[in-house]
Design a protein around this motif. Structure first.
Motif, mmCIF file in Angstrom:
data_model
loop_
_atom_site.group_PDB
_atom_site.id
_atom_site.type_symbol
_atom_site.label_atom_id
_atom_site.label_comp_id
_atom_site.label_asym_id
_atom_site.label_seq_id
_atom_site.Cartn_x
_atom_site.Cartn_y
_atom_site.Cartn_z
ATOM 1 N N LEU A 76 0.990 -1.058 0.091
ATOM 2 C CA LEU A 76 0.001 -0.149 0.042
ATOM 3 C C LEU A 76 1.121 1.171 0.014
ATOM 4 N N GLU A 90 -8.358 3.575 5.752
ATOM 5 C CA GLU A 90 -9.331 2.965 5.292
ATOM 6 C C GLU A 90 -9.227 1.744 4.270
ATOM 7 N N CYS A 91 -8.063 2.338 3.367
ATOM 8 C CA CYS A 91 -7.822 1.243 2.358
ATOM 9 C C CYS A 91 -6.944 0.132 3.042
ATOM 10 N N VAL A 94 -9.477 -2.151 4.416
ATOM 11 C CA VAL A 94 -10.162 -3.007 3.272
ATOM 12 C C VAL A 94 -9.257 -4.190 2.873
ATOM 13 N N VAL A 133 -1.336 -1.095 -4.256
ATOM 14 C CA VAL A 133 -2.236 -0.394 -4.331
ATOM 15 C C VAL A 133 -1.632 0.921 -4.065
ATOM 16 N N LEU A 135 -2.009 5.207 -3.473
ATOM 17 C CA LEU A 135 -2.743 6.480 -3.368
ATOM 18 C C LEU A 135 -2.018 7.796 -3.512
ATOM 19 N N LEU A 166 -5.443 4.492 -7.290
ATOM 20 C CA LEU A 166 -6.882 4.892 -6.701
ATOM 21 C C LEU A 166 -6.797 6.440 -6.632
ATOM 22 N N LEU A 207 -12.562 6.646 -5.955
ATOM 23 C CA LEU A 207 -13.361 6.215 -4.719
ATOM 24 C C LEU A 207 -14.189 7.244 -4.641
ATOM 25 N N LEU A 211 -15.151 5.765 2.522
ATOM 26 C CA LEU A 211 -14.957 4.149 1.778
ATOM 27 C C LEU A 211 -15.513 3.433 3.283
ATOM 28 N N ALA A 216 -16.450 -0.261 0.673
ATOM 29 C CA ALA A 216 -15.331 -0.840 1.077
ATOM 30 C C ALA A 216 -15.472 -2.532 0.489
ATOM 31 N N LEU A 219 -14.797 -2.216 -3.336
ATOM 32 C CA LEU A 219 -13.293 -2.070 -3.690
ATOM 33 C C LEU A 219 -12.637 -3.395 -3.657
ATOM 34 N N ARG A 220 -12.934 -4.135 -2.510
ATOM 35 C CA ARG A 220 -12.231 -5.524 -2.387
ATOM 36 C C ARG A 220 -12.624 -6.407 -3.894
#
Length: 320
Positions: A76, A90-91, A94, A133, A135, A166, A207, A211, A216, A219-220
């Motif tokens: 991430l 939040e991510c 998730v 992922v 951000l 994202l 997004l 989320l 959520a 997104l998964r």
């Protein structure tokens, strides 16, 4: 088909035979033949343009599960600047709630350099990664640059896990009509990265502001590949996928575009760039900035500059 060919050839005898025209009418056809032929050519050209005209639309993705399972180790990548921590947390939840193990990487401004970021990522290159992922695109000041550097650095570090970029509010999908122009750049960049590195590209996900709950889970599902989509917008009402549809030309007359200020042309000293430069000069552009790899050293640059200046347009040629 016969009448169309006859119109284009301005074959008055063939047209008269098809229409059963008498002598007086043939005289009228002879006068109208050039007009009809020009009309036919315009219709043919417009038809060719219409076949190349598309628009973007967002269509709901049916039956998206909200309990998809994620496995393996995920990176991430988040911006180190303040303001993105909430979305990053939040991510992370998730990923964790889906069963994945997440490792967070937060490059600072000094590490948003291709070589420095690659060194940072190499710390995880020997681990079997399932996905990445990012951000970074949500950072207002460095979003597009950070995303570009990440794509490059992942390749330099030998990480082949698929990258998901994202954004938040980057596309006008659903009820959203205004977009974040900075984050929208990541979508253009991402579509190019998908073509250049298909084996390690995941997709683009826009997004909602919050989320949580079903969003959520959706997104998964996208990250897990449950939708089969790689360009989606998650909204409170569901998941929307990007589609291209044919767009028919409007019947309203189109006013020719006139440049009202300086115009930048990338690749401006090449063959196509030269055509564009002369076209702009003919339409009254007050100044052109022509950028290319070789700049003024490119072939025929002096001649191009003279032609543009001769049309009354100032020109600057630079390498970049």
């Amino acid at each position: 088909l016969f009448r169309s060919a006859a119109v284009e050839r301005q074959d008055v005898s063939a047209l008269a035979g098809t229409l059963g025209a008498d002598g007086a009418q043939q005289s009228w056809l002879r006068e109208m033949a050039p007009v009809l032929a020009a009309w036919r050519r315009r219709r043919r050209d417009q038809s060719a343009v219409d076949r190349s005209r598309y628009r973007v639309a967002w269509h709901p993705v049916a039956a998206v599960p909200d309990n998809a399972v994620l496995t393996g180790l995920w990176l991430l990548v988040i911006p180190a600047a303040p303001g993105g921590d909430g979305l990053a947390d939040e991510c992370a939840r998730v990923l964790a709630d889906g069963g994945a193990q997440a490792v967070t990487v937060a490059p600072g401004p000094a590490e948003l350099d291709r070589e420095a970021l690659a060194d940072l990522l190499r710390e995880h290159a020997d681990r079997e990664l399932t996905g990445v992922v990012s951000l970074l695109a949500t950072a207002e000041r460095t979003g597009p640059m950070g995303t570009l550097v990440l794509v490059q650095a992942l390749g330099d570090a030998g990480i082949d896990a698929r990258l998901w970029v994202l954004t938040c509010g980057a596309v006008a999908a659903g009820q959203a009509r205004r977009v974040n122009a900075v984050q929208a750049m990541a979508w253009g960049l991402g579509r190019v990265a998908a073509l250049e590195h298909p084996q390690r590209w995941g997709g683009l996900i826009d997004l909602p502001e919050a989320l949580s709950g079903r969003a959520a889970g959706w997104l998964r599902a996208v990250l897990a590949g449950a939708t089969g989509e790689d360009q989606v917008a998650i909204r409170p009402t569901g998941v929307l996928a990007r589609r291209l549809f044919r767009a028919h030309a409007e019947n309203t007359p189109v006013q020719p575009w006139r440049p009202s200020g300086p115009v930048l042309v990338t690749g401006g000293t090449g063959v196509l760039g030269g055509h564009v430069a002369r076209w702009l000069a003919d339409r009254g552009a007050p100044r052109l900035v022509l950028i290319s790899r070789r700049g003024a050293a490119a072939a025929s640059t002096a001649r191009l500059a003279a032609q543009v200046c001769g049309a009354g347009t100032a020109v600057t040629i630079a390498a970049g």
